[in-house]
Write a protein that holds these residues in place. Structure first.
Motif, PDB file in Angstrom:
ATOM      1  N   THR A  20      -5.473  -6.281  10.412  1.00 46.02           N
ATOM      2  CA  THR A  20      -4.995  -5.047   9.787  1.00 46.02           C
ATOM      3  C   THR A  20      -3.651  -5.271   9.109  1.00 46.02           C
ATOM      4  N   GLN A  21      -2.752  -5.977   9.782  1.00 45.14           N
ATOM      5  CA  GLN A  21      -1.443  -6.264   9.187  1.00 45.14           C
ATOM      6  C   GLN A  21      -1.586  -7.086   7.913  1.00 45.14           C
ATOM      7  N   CYS A  22      -2.435  -8.094   7.940  1.00 45.08           N
ATOM      8  CA  CYS A  22      -2.635  -8.943   6.750  1.00 45.08           C
ATOM      9  C   CYS A  22      -3.278  -8.153   5.616  1.00 45.08           C
ATOM     10  N   LEU A  23      -4.266  -7.335   5.953  1.00 46.99           N
ATOM     11  CA  LEU A  23      -4.949  -6.536   4.932  1.00 46.99           C
ATOM     12  C   LEU A  23      -3.991  -5.544   4.281  1.00 46.99           C
ATOM     13  N   LEU A  24      -3.225  -4.833   5.095  1.00 50.02           N
ATOM     14  CA  LEU A  24      -2.268  -3.868   4.546  1.00 50.02           C
ATOM     15  C   LEU A  24      -1.193  -4.564   3.710  1.00 50.02           C
ATOM     16  N   THR A  25      -0.727  -5.708   4.170  1.00 50.24           N
ATOM     17  CA  THR A  25       0.275  -6.456   3.414  1.00 50.24           C
ATOM     18  C   THR A  25      -0.292  -6.904   2.069  1.00 50.24           C
ATOM     19  N   ALA A  26      -1.512  -7.419   2.086  1.00 43.35           N
ATOM     20  CA  ALA A  26      -2.146  -7.862   0.840  1.00 43.35           C
ATOM     21  C   ALA A  26      -2.332  -6.687  -0.123  1.00 43.35           C
ATOM     22  N   LEU A  27      -2.761  -5.548   0.390  1.00 42.14           N
ATOM     23  CA  LEU A  27      -2.950  -4.373  -0.466  1.00 42.14           C
ATOM     24  C   LEU A  27      -1.623  -3.894  -1.044  1.00 42.14           C
ATOM     25  N   ILE A  28      -0.577  -3.890  -0.228  1.00 44.87           N
ATOM     26  CA  ILE A  28       0.744  -3.482  -0.720  1.00 44.87           C
ATOM     27  C   ILE A  28       1.204  -4.423  -1.825  1.00 44.87           C
ATOM     28  N   LEU A  29       1.020  -5.722  -1.614  1.00 43.79           N
ATOM     29  CA  LEU A  29       1.440  -6.707  -2.623  1.00 43.79           C
ATOM     30  C   LEU A  29       0.648  -6.555  -3.920  1.00 43.79           C
ATOM     31  N   ILE A  30      -0.647  -6.314  -3.806  1.00 42.42           N
ATOM     32  CA  ILE A  30      -1.487  -6.142  -5.001  1.00 42.42           C
ATOM     33  C   ILE A  30      -1.043  -4.909  -5.783  1.00 42.42           C
ATOM     34  N   VAL A  31      -0.828  -3.808  -5.076  1.00 45.70           N
ATOM     35  CA  VAL A  31      -0.409  -2.566  -5.746  1.00 45.70           C
ATOM     36  C   VAL A  31       0.976  -2.744  -6.370  1.00 45.70           C
ATOM     37  N   ALA A  32       1.902  -3.346  -5.635  1.00 40.93           N
ATOM     38  CA  ALA A  32       3.254  -3.545  -6.165  1.00 40.93           C
ATOM     39  C   ALA A  32       3.233  -4.474  -7.372  1.00 40.93           C
ATOM     40  N   LEU A  33       2.470  -5.549  -7.306  1.00 35.46           N
ATOM     41  CA  LEU A  33       2.370  -6.477  -8.426  1.00 35.46           C
ATOM     42  C   LEU A  33       1.752  -5.794  -9.645  1.00 35.46           C
ATOM     43  N   GLY A  34       0.707  -5.006  -9.411  1.00 34.18           N
ATOM     44  CA  GLY A  34       0.081  -4.274 -10.513  1.00 34.18           C
ATOM     45  C   GLY A  34       1.036  -3.296 -11.170  1.00 34.18           C
ATOM     46  N   GLN A  35       1.795  -2.586 -10.362  1.00 36.13           N
ATOM     47  CA  GLN A  35       2.768  -1.644 -10.917  1.00 36.13           C
ATOM     48  C   GLN A  35       3.880  -2.373 -11.668  1.00 36.13           C
ATOM     49  N   PHE A  36       4.307  -3.507 -11.129  1.00 36.87           N
ATOM     50  CA  PHE A  36       5.325  -4.309 -11.805  1.00 36.87           C
ATOM     51  C   PHE A  36       4.823  -4.778 -13.166  1.00 36.87           C
ATOM     52  N   VAL A  37       3.627  -5.315 -13.203  1.00 37.14           N
ATOM     53  CA  VAL A  37       3.048  -5.776 -14.469  1.00 37.14           C
ATOM     54  C   VAL A  37       2.929  -4.615 -15.451  1.00 37.14           C
ATOM     55  N   GLN A  38       2.498  -3.463 -14.953  1.00 36.97           N
ATOM     56  CA  GLN A  38       2.356  -2.304 -15.824  1.00 36.97           C
ATOM     57  C   GLN A  38       3.703  -1.888 -16.415  1.00 36.97           C
TER      58      GLN A  38
END
Length: 173
Positions: A20-38
């Motif tokens: 759960t910790q790894c999944l949530l961390t990965a999702l947070i990183l994906i969302v943050a990276l996507g927002q940064f790129v945007q």
């Protein structure tokens, strides 16, 4: 033998918590990276990336749902237990916790039936996102998955409270 089963259950809990910790961390990183790129492409380079908002919606939705599941797992949802102020004994607190878990279970199952009906509808209709034609079913199914997991944790905590109450009553006799 019982200790072995107990240890196995504990290991399963540790593995599940780590996953759960790894999944949530990965999702947070994906969302943050996507927002940064945007932000960089749209406001700095002034070249918006077509479909980025559509693709970010999926991990964002799963992040919200799994965040709620994680709060259920940790039993750390926000509660407004005003009644606890007036309760004096541990037994009263346990009974209040059982009532709260039962109400959560009833409401959760009610919501789960709605989510299941919606998921069946989403499967039948099979909508797609407007730009990239990604099936929205992959976002729609998150609610059912999340509610099933939350109800599983609710049942688990309900059983813990009931056992606690029984143990306390057995020790008082």
């Amino acid at each position: 033998m019982f200790e072995r089963q107990k240890k196995g259950a504990n290991n399963t809990g540790v593995v599940l918590e780590r996953f759960t910790q790894c999944l949530l961390t990965a999702l947070i990183l994906i969302v943050a990276l996507g927002q940064f790129v945007q932000v960089v492409t749209r406001y700095v380079l002034q070249v918006p990336v077509m479909g980025l908002e559509e693709t970010i919606m999926y991990p964002t939705l799963w992040l919200y749902i799994f965040g709620a599941v994680n709060a259920s797992r940790e039993n750390s949802h926000i509660r407004a237990n005003v009644l606890e102020i007036f309760l004096k004994t541990e037994r009263q607190h346990t009974i209040l916790a059982i009532v709260g878990e039962l109400i959560s279970l009833v409401v959760g199952i009610w919501l789960l039936t709605w989510a299941w009906d919606y998921t069946r509808y989403a499967w039948r209709v099979w909508r797609e996102s407007p730009t990239l034609y990604i099936p929205t079913f992959y976002a729609d199914v998150a609610l059912v998955v999340g509610l099933v997991l939350m109800m599983a944790y609710t049942v688990t905590y309900l059983l813990v409270h009931v056992r606690s109450l029984r143990t306390a009553e057995g020790g008082a006799q």
